[in-house]
Every structure is written in structure tokens, then in C-alpha cells.
Design a protein around this motif. Structure first.
Motif, PDB file in Angstrom:
ATOM      1  N   PHE A   1     -26.329  15.838  -0.682  1.00 36.84           N
ATOM      2  CA  PHE A   1     -26.280  17.217  -1.177  1.00 36.84           C
ATOM      3  C   PHE A   1     -27.635  17.678  -1.712  1.00 36.84           C
ATOM      4  O   PHE A   1     -28.027  18.837  -1.537  1.00 36.84           O
ATOM      5  CB  PHE A   1     -25.218  17.332  -2.278  1.00 36.84           C
ATOM      6  N   ARG A   2     -28.367  16.779  -2.368  1.00 40.28           N
ATOM      7  CA  ARG A   2     -29.670  17.151  -2.948  1.00 40.28           C
ATOM      8  C   ARG A   2     -30.692  17.552  -1.889  1.00 40.28           C
ATOM      9  O   ARG A   2     -31.671  18.235  -2.195  1.00 40.28           O
ATOM     10  CB  ARG A   2     -30.225  15.989  -3.769  1.00 40.28           C
ATOM     11  N   LYS A   3     -30.467  17.151  -0.644  1.00 36.04           N
ATOM     12  CA  LYS A   3     -31.425  17.455   0.417  1.00 36.04           C
ATOM     13  C   LYS A   3     -31.149  18.794   1.090  1.00 36.04           C
ATOM     14  O   LYS A   3     -31.913  19.226   1.945  1.00 36.04           O
ATOM     15  CB  LYS A   3     -31.405  16.344   1.473  1.00 36.04           C
ATOM     16  N   PHE A   4     -30.049  19.458   0.730  1.00 38.38           N
ATOM     17  CA  PHE A   4     -29.699  20.725   1.374  1.00 38.38           C
ATOM     18  C   PHE A   4     -30.797  21.766   1.197  1.00 38.38           C
ATOM     19  O   PHE A   4     -31.067  22.566   2.086  1.00 38.38           O
ATOM     20  CB  PHE A   4     -28.383  21.272   0.806  1.00 38.38           C
TER      21      PHE A   4
ATOM     22  N   PRO B   1     -31.387  14.315   7.638  1.00 35.37           N
ATOM     23  CA  PRO B   1     -31.513  15.767   7.500  1.00 35.37           C
ATOM     24  C   PRO B   1     -32.253  16.346   8.701  1.00 35.37           C
ATOM     25  O   PRO B   1     -33.274  15.802   9.126  1.00 35.37           O
ATOM     26  CB  PRO B   1     -32.323  15.929   6.207  1.00 35.37           C
ATOM     27  N   VAL B   2     -31.747  17.419   9.256  1.00 36.23           N
ATOM     28  CA  VAL B   2     -32.376  18.095  10.389  1.00 36.23           C
ATOM     29  C   VAL B   2     -32.641  19.540   9.985  1.00 36.23           C
ATOM     30  O   VAL B   2     -31.700  20.284   9.680  1.00 36.23           O
ATOM     31  CB  VAL B   2     -31.490  18.052  11.641  1.00 36.23           C
ATOM     32  N   SER B   3     -33.912  19.931   9.966  1.00 38.02           N
ATOM     33  CA  SER B   3     -34.296  21.267   9.524  1.00 38.02           C
ATOM     34  C   SER B   3     -33.590  22.343  10.332  1.00 38.02           C
ATOM     35  O   SER B   3     -33.509  22.271  11.553  1.00 38.02           O
ATOM     36  CB  SER B   3     -35.815  21.443   9.642  1.00 38.02           C
ATOM     37  N   GLY B   4     -33.061  23.343   9.627  1.00 35.60           N
ATOM     38  CA  GLY B   4     -32.402  24.459  10.281  1.00 35.60           C
ATOM     39  C   GLY B   4     -30.995  24.164  10.751  1.00 35.60           C
ATOM     40  O   GLY B   4     -30.324  25.036  11.295  1.00 35.60           O
ATOM     41  N   VAL B   5     -30.519  22.925  10.529  1.00 37.55           N
ATOM     42  CA  VAL B   5     -29.179  22.537  10.988  1.00 37.55           C
ATOM     43  C   VAL B   5     -28.320  22.065   9.825  1.00 37.55           C
ATOM     44  O   VAL B   5     -27.324  22.667   9.456  1.00 37.55           O
ATOM     45  CB  VAL B   5     -29.254  21.440  12.071  1.00 37.55           C
ATOM     46  N   GLY B   6     -28.705  20.937   9.245  1.00 40.12           N
ATOM     47  CA  GLY B   6     -27.925  20.326   8.182  1.00 40.12           C
ATOM     48  C   GLY B   6     -28.124  18.823   8.193  1.00 40.12           C
ATOM     49  O   GLY B   6     -29.137  18.328   8.685  1.00 40.12           O
ATOM     50  N   ILE B   7     -27.170  18.088   7.664  1.00 42.49           N
ATOM     51  CA  ILE B   7     -27.226  16.628   7.686  1.00 42.49           C
ATOM     52  C   ILE B   7     -26.507  16.159   8.945  1.00 42.49           C
ATOM     53  O   ILE B   7     -25.303  16.371   9.099  1.00 42.49           O
ATOM     54  CB  ILE B   7     -26.555  16.023   6.437  1.00 42.49           C
ATOM     55  N   ALA B   8     -27.233  15.528   9.842  1.00 38.38           N
ATOM     56  CA  ALA B   8     -26.676  15.134  11.136  1.00 38.38           C
ATOM     57  C   ALA B   8     -26.490  13.623  11.217  1.00 38.38           C
ATOM     58  O   ALA B   8     -27.280  12.848  10.671  1.00 38.38           O
ATOM     59  CB  ALA B   8     -27.578  15.614  12.264  1.00 38.38           C
ATOM     60  N   THR B   9     -25.445  13.238  11.899  1.00 36.37           N
ATOM     61  CA  THR B   9     -25.128  11.837  12.125  1.00 36.37           C
ATOM     62  C   THR B   9     -24.812  11.648  13.596  1.00 36.37           C
ATOM     63  O   THR B   9     -24.136  12.495  14.188  1.00 36.37           O
ATOM     64  CB  THR B   9     -23.894  11.413  11.293  1.00 36.37           C
ATOM     65  N   PRO B  10     -25.301  10.592  14.246  1.00 38.39           N
ATOM     66  CA  PRO B  10     -24.922  10.337  15.637  1.00 38.39           C
ATOM     67  C   PRO B  10     -23.413  10.395  15.789  1.00 38.39           C
ATOM     68  O   PRO B  10     -22.686   9.717  15.071  1.00 38.39           O
ATOM     69  CB  PRO B  10     -25.466   8.919  15.887  1.00 38.39           C
ATOM     70  N   PHE B  11     -22.919  11.232  16.721  1.00 43.37           N
ATOM     71  CA  PHE B  11     -21.496  11.546  16.770  1.00 43.37           C
ATOM     72  C   PHE B  11     -20.602  10.336  17.007  1.00 43.37           C
ATOM     73  O   PHE B  11     -19.411  10.360  16.677  1.00 43.37           O
ATOM     74  CB  PHE B  11     -21.228  12.601  17.853  1.00 43.37           C
TER      75      PHE B  11
ATOM     76  N   VAL C   1     -27.653  28.830   5.896  1.00 41.13           N
ATOM     77  CA  VAL C   1     -26.335  28.279   5.586  1.00 41.13           C
ATOM     78  C   VAL C   1     -26.302  26.805   5.973  1.00 41.13           C
ATOM     79  O   VAL C   1     -26.660  26.450   7.096  1.00 41.13           O
ATOM     80  CB  VAL C   1     -25.208  29.024   6.345  1.00 41.13           C
ATOM     81  N   VAL C   2     -25.899  25.965   5.037  1.00 42.63           N
ATOM     82  CA  VAL C   2     -25.648  24.550   5.324  1.00 42.63           C
ATOM     83  C   VAL C   2     -24.179  24.299   5.028  1.00 42.63           C
ATOM     84  O   VAL C   2     -23.712  24.558   3.921  1.00 42.63           O
ATOM     85  CB  VAL C   2     -26.529  23.624   4.467  1.00 42.63           C
ATOM     86  N   SER C   3     -23.463  23.824   6.019  1.00 41.73           N
ATOM     87  CA  SER C   3     -22.016  23.710   5.900  1.00 41.73           C
ATOM     88  C   SER C   3     -21.569  22.253   5.802  1.00 41.73           C
ATOM     89  O   SER C   3     -21.921  21.426   6.643  1.00 41.73           O
ATOM     90  CB  SER C   3     -21.344  24.377   7.108  1.00 41.73           C
ATOM     91  N   ILE C   4     -20.809  21.947   4.758  1.00 41.15           N
ATOM     92  CA  ILE C   4     -20.209  20.623   4.606  1.00 41.15           C
ATOM     93  C   ILE C   4     -19.090  20.478   5.633  1.00 41.15           C
ATOM     94  O   ILE C   4     -18.141  21.261   5.640  1.00 41.15           O
ATOM     95  CB  ILE C   4     -19.653  20.440   3.184  1.00 41.15           C
TER      96      ILE C   4
END
Length: 237
Positions: A204-207, A152-162, A214-217
Motif C-alpha cells: 500500500f505504501r508504494k501506491f 510496482p508498475v508505473s501507471g498500472v498498480g502492483i502487478a503479479t505474474p498471473f 487511480v490504483v485499484s486494490i
């Protein structure tokens, strides 16, 4: 409306995606990828249109629900693939107490529809039940790998190394598909669905901990991995 149509990426990430698209499109014109997609029912023109639609659709987020800020904010762990890896890749949104959960058009809706079409073509049209099951195995593997590295990255969403989801999808496509169109289907479906499930849905629980309006799936944090998974799958053709 401005909350749901915006560019979640920094200039650096936009350039990476544009370069990836520029590299891919000539192969479509040459028929290397277009020929494979034609076998699945797509023309080379439709393939280019889908790529452009996905890139444009990455700016569009469809709201689905609203959640309140968590009472105890989640603190991402330090160490492997800490949030510092994502700095400069995504635009951080201003803090908010209410988070609107949305679904990204280009990073979730369109790729899922393409995956559904590929699975339908494989199972119903081609009658290849084994490939259908192997695609499910690929989705499971990419889900587990992606979930392990997602943060989880604050202000962004759930991030994964691309590079993680595409690499996992590539390995699944090669090992499970055995080459040809089987590898293409497995790589694309596992890269798309595995990334969405492993990064976004299982977190999802960490959103509510992210403090973003806005957190976008399928949006910032996962779109790049899904987009590059599609490119990897295309090159396997």
C-alpha cells in the motif's frame, strides 16, 4: 465517473480471461463444479451469475481514499519478473500527482464476500475448525509467495505474474485440503485473500510512487490471479 469505471486490461488480457471463462462455464452446466457449489449453498445458475458478475465488476472501482505522489519515486528492481513481463497486459494510465485508491468490485469485493461465506459455512455451519485453520495457513502461504513476486508498475498498480497466485493456491488446496470440498475452500480462500494481502495491501505504501490517477486494490495487476484462483478452486471440486 469515468475514472472509476474503465477497462484496465489490454486486448490480450481480456482474451485470456474470456477463454478461461468459456472453458469453465461448460463444466458448470455439466454439474462438475455446480454440484460442489450446490453443497456450499450455491446453485449452478448462481455460480454462472457470480462468474459473470466478477468479470463485469472488474470494470468498476470504488474510491476509498486519496494519496499524494511520493517525493522520491520508487524504481522497480530489475531482474526476476521485471515490469517488462506485464507490458501489453494492462493499460497504462496517464501520469498524475494525486492517486485515488479504489477497491475493485470484481477483483476484491465480490471474491472477499465469497471467501467470507465459504469460511462461515466451514466454521459455523459445518463446524470444521481444523479446515478453518488450514484455510488460514493457506492464506498465509499464498500471501508470502505473492508478496515475493509482486512488483510496482508505473501507471498500472502492483502487478503479479498471473500464474503465481493460482499455482500457490492449487498446491495449498491439494496439500492442506486432502481432496474434496476442503481443497476447494482452501484453494479459493487462500488464492483470493492471499493475493489481495500479498500484492496490494502489503504494498500500500508504494501506491503513491506509481504516478497513476487511480490504483485499484484487486484491479489491474492482481485481478487475473484472483480470477484464475477461483477457476483452479472450482476444478478441484
Amino acid at each position: 465517473m469515468q475514472r472509476y469505471i474503465f477497462n484496465p486490461f489490454s486486448i490480450l488480457m481480456v482474451l485470456i480471461l474470456i477463454v478461461a471463462a468459456i472453458i469453465l462455464i461448460p463444466f458448470l452446466f455439466l454439474g462438475i463444479i455446480g454440484g460442489a457449489l450446490t453443497n456450499l449453498g450455491f446453485s449452478w445458475l448462481q455460480a454462472i451469475g457470480l462468474i459473470l458478475l466478477i468479470l463485469i465488476g472488474s470494470l468498476v472501482n470504488i474510491p476509498v481514499t486519496t494519496i499524494r505522489e511520493a517525493k522520491t519515486p520508487h524504481t522497480p528492481p530489475r531482474g526476476q519478473f521485471a515490469p517488462s513481463l506485464y507490458e501489453g497486459m494492462y493499460r497504462e494510465q496517464p501520469p498524475a500527482r494525486m492517486t485515488q485508491v479504489a477497491v475493485n468490485l470484481g477483483g476484491a469485493v465480490i471474491p472477499v464476500l465469497i471467501s467470507a461465506y465459504l469460511l462461515f459455512h466451514t466454521f459455523v455451519v459445518m463446524g470444521d475448525q481444523a479446515l478453518f485453520i488450514l484455510a488460514g495457513v493457506g492464506v498465509l502461504v499464498v500471501t508470502i509467495v505473492t508478496h515475493h513476486f509482486a512488483r510496482p508498475v508505473s501507471g498500472v498498480g502492483i502487478a503479479t505474474p498471473f500464474f503465481i497466485p493460482p499455482l500457490a493456491a492449487l498446491i495449498c488446496g491439494i496439500l492442506l485440503g486432502g481432496g474434496g470440498m476442503g481443497s476447494v475452500v482452501i484453494a479459493y480462500v487462500s488464492g483470493t485473500l492471499g493475493t489481495l494481502i500479498g500484492a496490494d495491501l502489503l504494498n500500500f505504501r508504494k501506491f503513491g510512487d506509481l504516478g497513476a490517477p487511480v490504483v485499484s486494490i484487486g484491479g489491474a495487476g492482481t485481478f487475473d490471479g484472483i480470477f484464475l484462483s477461483g477457476i483452479i478452486a472450482a476444478f478441484l471440486a
